[in-house]
Design a protein around this motif. Structure first.
Motif, PDB file in Angstrom:
ATOM      1  N   UNK A   1      31.626  49.008  48.165  1.00 52.27           N
ATOM      2  CA  UNK A   1      31.150  49.322  46.826  1.00 52.27           C
ATOM      3  C   UNK A   1      29.798  48.658  46.676  1.00 52.27           C
ATOM      4  N   UNK A   2      28.803  49.420  46.365  1.00 56.02           N
ATOM      5  CA  UNK A   2      27.395  49.000  46.238  1.00 56.02           C
ATOM      6  C   UNK A   2      26.789  48.921  47.587  1.00 56.02           C
TER       7      UNK A   2
ATOM      8  N   UNK B   1      40.496  46.652  45.748  1.00 51.82           N
ATOM      9  CA  UNK B   1      39.166  46.153  46.087  1.00 51.82           C
ATOM     10  C   UNK B   1      39.258  44.680  46.468  1.00 51.82           C
ATOM     11  N   UNK B   2      38.645  44.342  47.592  1.00 51.34           N
ATOM     12  CA  UNK B   2      38.529  42.957  48.031  1.00 51.34           C
ATOM     13  C   UNK B   2      37.100  42.523  47.740  1.00 51.34           C
TER      14      UNK B   2
ATOM     15  N   UNK C   1      41.350  39.884  45.309  1.00 46.70           N
ATOM     16  CA  UNK C   1      41.915  41.206  45.553  1.00 46.70           C
ATOM     17  C   UNK C   1      42.256  41.787  44.189  1.00 46.70           C
ATOM     18  N   UNK C   2      41.697  42.939  43.868  1.00 43.22           N
ATOM     19  CA  UNK C   2      42.018  43.624  42.618  1.00 43.22           C
ATOM     20  C   UNK C   2      42.808  44.870  42.980  1.00 43.22           C
ATOM     21  N   UNK C   3      44.032  44.921  42.465  1.00 41.27           N
ATOM     22  CA  UNK C   3      44.922  46.034  42.795  1.00 41.27           C
ATOM     23  C   UNK C   3      45.769  46.374  41.580  1.00 41.27           C
ATOM     24  N   UNK C   4      45.833  47.654  41.268  1.00 39.92           N
ATOM     25  CA  UNK C   4      46.606  48.126  40.120  1.00 39.92           C
ATOM     26  C   UNK C   4      46.241  47.387  38.835  1.00 39.92           C
ATOM     27  N   UNK C   5      44.971  47.075  38.690  1.00 39.89           N
ATOM     28  CA  UNK C   5      44.493  46.414  37.477  1.00 39.89           C
ATOM     29  C   UNK C   5      44.738  44.920  37.424  1.00 39.89           C
TER      30      UNK C   5
ATOM     31  N   UNK D   1      38.854  48.849  49.612  1.00 39.11           N
ATOM     32  CA  UNK D   1      37.409  48.920  49.425  1.00 39.11           C
ATOM     33  C   UNK D   1      36.907  47.490  49.374  1.00 39.11           C
ATOM     34  N   UNK D   2      35.636  47.300  49.680  1.00 39.91           N
ATOM     35  CA  UNK D   2      35.059  45.967  49.803  1.00 39.91           C
ATOM     36  C   UNK D   2      33.829  45.853  48.904  1.00 39.91           C
TER      37      UNK D   2
END
Length: 137
Positions: A136-137, A9-10, A64-68, A36-37
Protein backbone atom coordinates in the motif's frame (compact mmCIF):
# COMPACT_ATOMS: atom_id res chain seq x y z
CA UNK A 1 -17.33 -4.82 15.25
CA UNK A 2 -18.56 -5.88 11.84
CA UNK A 3 -16.32 -7.89 9.57
CA UNK A 4 -14.27 -5.87 7.12
CA UNK A 5 -13.83 -7.30 3.62
CA UNK A 6 -10.48 -5.61 3.03
CA UNK A 7 -7.36 -7.78 3.16
CA UNK A 8 -5.27 -7.85 6.35
CA UNK A 9 -2.57 -5.18 6.43
CA UNK A 10 0.82 -5.49 8.10
CA UNK A 11 2.33 -2.12 9.00
CA UNK A 12 6.11 -2.33 9.27
CA UNK A 13 9.13 -0.06 9.66
CA UNK A 14 10.37 0.42 6.11
CA UNK A 15 13.93 1.40 7.11
CA UNK A 16 14.48 -1.36 9.70
CA UNK A 17 16.59 -4.24 8.38
CA UNK A 18 14.85 -6.79 10.64
CA UNK A 19 11.42 -5.52 9.56
CA UNK A 20 12.44 -5.75 5.91
CA UNK A 21 13.47 -9.36 6.48
CA UNK A 22 10.04 -9.99 8.03
CA UNK A 23 8.46 -8.51 4.89
CA UNK A 24 10.64 -10.77 2.73
CA UNK A 25 9.49 -13.73 4.83
CA UNK A 26 5.83 -12.78 4.31
CA UNK A 27 6.32 -12.36 0.57
CA UNK A 28 8.08 -15.74 0.34
CA UNK A 29 5.55 -17.72 2.40
CA UNK A 30 2.21 -15.98 1.80
CA UNK A 31 1.48 -17.96 -1.36
CA UNK A 32 -2.20 -16.97 -1.34
CA UNK A 33 -1.36 -13.25 -1.28
CA UNK A 34 -3.48 -12.77 1.83
CA UNK A 35 -1.54 -9.90 3.41
CA UNK A 36 -0.96 -6.35 2.20
CA UNK A 37 2.03 -4.40 3.45
CA UNK A 38 2.29 -0.73 4.45
CA UNK A 39 5.44 1.02 5.60
CA UNK A 40 4.95 3.15 8.69
CA UNK A 41 6.72 5.95 6.84
CA UNK A 42 3.83 6.23 4.37
CA UNK A 43 0.56 8.07 4.94
CA UNK A 44 -1.54 4.90 5.07
CA UNK A 45 0.79 3.09 7.47
CA UNK A 46 1.08 6.15 9.67
CA UNK A 47 -2.69 6.61 9.88
CA UNK A 48 -3.21 2.91 10.73
CA UNK A 49 -0.67 3.14 13.56
CA UNK A 50 -2.36 6.25 14.99
CA UNK A 51 -5.83 4.67 14.67
CA UNK A 52 -4.65 1.67 16.70
CA UNK A 53 -2.81 3.56 19.43
CA UNK A 54 0.80 3.09 18.28
CA UNK A 55 3.30 5.89 17.78
CA UNK A 56 3.90 6.46 14.07
CA UNK A 57 7.27 8.03 14.84
CA UNK A 58 8.78 5.06 16.69
CA UNK A 59 6.37 2.22 17.37
CA UNK A 60 7.50 -0.48 19.74
CA UNK A 61 5.71 -3.07 17.62
CA UNK A 62 4.55 -3.76 14.12
CA UNK A 63 0.82 -3.74 13.54
CA UNK A 64 -1.53 -6.25 11.92
CA UNK A 65 -4.93 -4.80 11.00
CA UNK A 66 -7.51 -7.45 10.24
CA UNK A 67 -11.30 -7.32 10.20
CA UNK A 68 -11.17 -3.80 11.60
CA UNK A 69 -9.09 -4.83 14.64
CA UNK A 70 -5.47 -4.01 15.37
CA UNK A 71 -3.09 -6.63 16.72
CA UNK A 72 0.47 -5.97 17.82
CA UNK A 73 3.41 -7.58 19.56
CA UNK A 74 3.70 -11.35 19.55
CA UNK A 75 -0.05 -11.80 19.15
CA UNK A 76 0.25 -10.22 15.69
CA UNK A 77 3.20 -12.45 14.82
CA UNK A 78 1.31 -15.58 15.93
CA UNK A 79 -1.76 -14.55 13.90
CA UNK A 80 0.30 -14.00 10.77
CA UNK A 81 2.15 -17.31 11.16
CA UNK A 82 -1.09 -19.23 11.72
CA UNK A 83 -2.65 -17.75 8.56
CA UNK A 84 0.40 -18.67 6.49
CA UNK A 85 -0.60 -22.27 7.17
CA UNK A 86 1.47 -25.40 6.85
CA UNK A 87 4.39 -25.71 9.21
CA UNK A 88 3.98 -22.06 10.24
CA UNK A 89 0.91 -23.07 12.25
CA UNK A 90 3.29 -24.97 14.55
CA UNK A 91 5.46 -21.87 14.91
CA UNK A 92 2.33 -19.90 15.79
CA UNK A 93 1.42 -22.46 18.45
CA UNK A 94 4.97 -22.28 19.85
CA UNK A 95 4.73 -18.49 20.14
CA UNK A 96 1.37 -18.75 21.88
CA UNK A 97 2.69 -21.42 24.27
CA UNK A 98 4.85 -18.77 25.93
CA UNK A 99 2.81 -16.57 28.28
CA UNK A 100 2.25 -13.04 26.90
CA UNK A 101 3.75 -11.60 30.09
CA UNK A 102 7.09 -13.11 29.05
CA UNK A 103 7.02 -12.94 25.27
CA UNK A 104 5.69 -9.39 24.79
CA UNK A 105 8.26 -7.58 26.98
CA UNK A 106 11.04 -9.47 25.18
CA UNK A 107 9.54 -8.51 21.82
CA UNK A 108 9.16 -4.84 22.81
CA UNK A 109 12.77 -4.74 24.03
CA UNK A 110 13.95 -6.06 20.68
CA UNK A 111 11.67 -3.61 18.83
CA UNK A 112 13.05 -0.65 20.80
CA UNK A 113 16.62 -1.70 19.98
CA UNK A 114 15.97 -2.91 16.41
CA UNK A 115 18.24 -0.38 14.70
CA UNK A 116 21.15 -1.04 17.04
CA UNK A 117 20.76 -4.82 16.82
CA UNK A 118 19.91 -5.28 13.14
CA UNK A 119 20.69 -2.01 11.37
CA UNK A 120 18.84 0.71 9.55
CA UNK A 121 18.49 1.42 5.83
CA UNK A 122 18.90 4.92 4.44
CA UNK A 123 15.54 4.67 2.66
CA UNK A 124 12.38 2.56 2.75
CA UNK A 125 12.41 -0.87 1.24
CA UNK A 126 11.09 -0.82 -2.31
CA UNK A 127 9.08 -3.75 -3.65
CA UNK A 128 10.08 -5.74 -6.68
CA UNK A 129 7.81 -4.88 -9.64
CA UNK A 130 6.02 -8.25 -9.49
CA UNK A 131 5.30 -7.72 -5.78
CA UNK A 132 4.18 -4.08 -5.94
CA UNK A 133 0.48 -5.04 -5.76
CA UNK A 134 1.10 -6.35 -2.22
CA UNK A 135 2.20 -2.92 -0.96
CA UNK A 136 0.00 0.00 0.00
CA UNK A 137 1.55 3.27 -1.19
Amino acid sequence: MASDNSPPVIVFDGVCVLCSRWVDFILRHDHAGLFRLAAMQGAQGRSLLIAHGLSPDDPSSFLLVQDGHGFSNTDAIARVLKQLGGRWRYASAAVRAVPPGLRDPAYRWMARHRYRLFGRRSQCRLPEPDQAWRFIE
